[in-house]
Design an enzyme around this catalytic site. Structure first.
Site, PDB file in Angstrom:
ATOM      1  CG  ASP A   1      -1.939   1.032   1.278  1.00  0.00           C
ATOM      2  OD1 ASP A   1      -2.810   1.002   0.387  1.00  0.00           O
ATOM      3  OD2 ASP A   1      -1.927   1.897   2.178  1.00  0.00           O
TER       4      ASP A   1
ATOM      5  CD  GLU B   1      14.513 -14.764   4.781  1.00  0.00           C
ATOM      6  OE1 GLU B   1      13.428 -15.140   5.311  1.00  0.00           O
ATOM      7  OE2 GLU B   1      15.192 -13.819   5.221  1.00  0.00           O
TER       8      GLU B   1
END
Ligand code: BGC
Length: 565
Positions: A218, A268
């Site tokens: 956002d 990751e």
């Protein structure tokens, strides 16, 4: 369910190497409080959404983007987050969330969640701690507190307005002021504070560990600010250059250090998590920074949403964006509607923005009577044509719930039923207000059936009133009608996979300034007549059209053809 089990729930058929799944994905935005209400309390929830997974499967989307579902006092439709790592009890529980992830993944549908990093809710425990702590304390340092001006500090530190109207600074009990770019219930985080940075990394891992495939970020251009002791005035800020990463409040170059750290977290995971930035910046070049693979990877391009239904506007937006995407290695993002904009079926029924002085995209005009000046039929026809044009483009398509039903904006929500701060606060300023009405009109709960309380949204009434005309736009009505907008979307999304073999297009000459025609590498042609007069149909085998066609291509119509050459 353990985290390991959740991680194992990758969509079937998705190999761990398909890290590019998002490049041409169709992503369907769910505004959860208005999608489906599973427990009859009038507010959409995760159980309701889960029960509609078969609908999403049938629609043929690749991913869901879920707007905020976190605990929130709802000062801004959930974009005021009180706890980033939980589910609003009115919407469900973490277990419901896990169940939703599993149900979507079982159908091969990915899930993107909304992250709101510029501000929290004033109900967030860290803001409450800041209020209870003295000036200069570590707790206040997580937000942006300043002393006021004037003899007793009774004036705000600067004259900045908030985006929703009214002042952008609010005074607290001990006399200090805090900054809120949006509503006063949405205090801005201090991104110079390492604890804030670390906490967002924890949040990203929290959801990624639960199996979330990506994040919509956002107001990604805000976050990091450069606030000297003597703050500039609003006029001075407006006069400052926002193109070079040095503006005090937006799109600062250092912001990319934040997203580089986020990128490390995404990587990751196997498959790496993805992100798409909602970045309102001054140029496509600046937007490209957010879309780079070292940053968030993709950034919304709202230019089509702001464009009138017009061939040359559409073509220049598409050309510029494809070129930019090719340069950054990202893919384009096409959007016609979302929870912040007037629905495109309605926008396209309005006179051109340029002729009326209204803000393009924020298109609702209401001069006393609801829907005044809107040609609904024309709007619907153009919306279908624009959607088929958009779905023919290379890149990813972001669809907003209800657009597949051809829903129009609801204009006549009584003032006392409205919820949007852009309506409630903009009475004073008329800024960012969609011509005074705010954004509730595109957030009215979906009609699933043609009868019954809340048209099948739930078993009781809905949290925003639905108009009687919703009956004819219900899923039930439209799935029984092969000519409906829902049937068109289903057919187009099913066929679209055949277009996704590459990310290029070739423009073809049409001889008409109102007509655009392009060919995709699989040999299909997409032809849109943006005008009002019919034109000759190019030769080719018919695949799909936005409205019935015979031997000519009528105005406001798109056709997909298989070229004969
Ligand atoms: C969201 C809006 C929200 C604002 C503040 C936006 O860009 O899409 O719905 O009001 O950010 O969070």
């Amino acid at each position: 369910m353990s985290t390991d089990t959740l991680n194992a729930l990758v969509p079937p058929g998705a190999s761990t190497t398909d890290r590019d799944w998002w490049r041409q994905a169709v992503v369907y935005q769910v505004y959860p409080r208005s999608f489906a209400d599973g427990n009859g309390d009038g507010i959409g929830d995760l159980t309701g959404l889960r029960s509609r997974v078969p609908y999403l499967t049938e629609l043929g989307i690749d991913a869901v983007w879920l707007s905020p579902f976190y605990p929130s006092a709802l000062a801004d439709g959930g974009y005021d987050v009180a706890d980033y790592r939980d589910v609003d009890p009115r919407i469900g529980t973490l277990e419901d969330f896990d169940g939703l992830v599993a149900a979507l993944h079982a159908e091969g549908i990915r899930l993107i969640v909304d992250i709101v990093p510029n501000h929290s809710s004033d109900q967030h425990p860290w803001f409450q701690e800041a209020l209870a702590s003295p000036r200069g304390s570590a707790a206040r340092e997580r937000y942006i507190f300043r002393d006021g001006k004037g003899e007793d500090g009774e004036l705000p530190p600067a004259d900045w307005p908030s985006t929703f109207g009214g002042p952008g600074w609010t005074r607290v009990a001990d006399g200090q002021w805090y900054l809120h770019t949006f509503a006063k219930e949405q205090p801005d985080w201090n991104w110079d504070n390492p604890e804030v940075r670390e906490d967002f990394l924890t949040t990203l891992r929290f959801w990624a560990d639960r199996g979330v495939d990506g994040f919509r970020v956002d107001v990604a251009q805000l976050l990091v600010k450069d606030l000297p002791a003597e703050l500039p005035s609003w006029d001075e800020l407006q006069a400052m250059d926002a193109d070079h990463g040095t503006h005090p409040l937006q799109d600062r170059d250092e912001l990319q250090d934040v997203y580089a750290q986020w990128r490390e977290v995404f990587e990751e995971y196997d498959t790496p998590r993805v992100a798409v930035a909602e970045a309102h910046v001054s140029t496509p070049e600046r937007r490209a920074r957010y879309a780079s693979s070292a940053s968030l990877g993709q950034a919304f391009n709202f230019d089509l949403m702001w464009a009138d239904f017009d061939a040359s506007s559409f073509r220049s937006v598409v050309e510029a964006d494809l070129e930019q995407s090719a340069r950054t290695g990202s893919s384009s993002t096409w959007v016609l509607s979302n929870h912040d904009a007037t629905r495109h079926a309605t926008r396209y029924g309005l006179p051109p923005a340029a002729d009326t002085g209204r803000k393009a995209g924020t298109a609702w005009m209401l001069e006393g009577a609801p829907r005044a000046g809107v040609d609904l039929q024309l709007g619907t026809r153009r919306a279908r044509a624009a959607t088929l044009f958009l779905l023919g483009l290379p890149g990813s398509a972001y669809l907003y719930q209800g657009e597949e039903l051809g829903l129009h904006e609801v204009g006549d929500i009584p003032a006392d039923a409205r919820q949007d701060p852009a309506f409630l606060r903009c009475v004073e300023t008329q800024e960012w207000s969609h011509d005074g009405l705010g954004r509730d009109g595109c957030r009215v709960p979906l009609p699933w059936t043609s009868e019954g309380p809340s048209f099948g949204f739930g078993t009781g009434s809905a949290h925003l009133p639905q108009p009687a005309w919703f009956a004819q736009y219900s899923v039930e009505a439209e799935q029984a009608d092969p000519g409906s907008t829902l049937s068109l979307y289903r057919r187009a999304l099913r066929l679209r996979h055949k277009l996704q073999t590459s990310e290029t297009l070739e423009w073809l000459e049409t001889g008409h300034e109102d007509v655009l025609r392009f060919r995709r590498p699989n040999g299909w042609e997409i032809v849109t007549n943006f005008g009002t007069e019919p034109v000759a149909l190019p030769t080719g085998q018919f695949v799909l059209a936005s409205d019935p066609i015979e031997d000519q291509l009528p105005g406001a119509t798109t056709v997909w053809l298989r070229s004969e050459s």
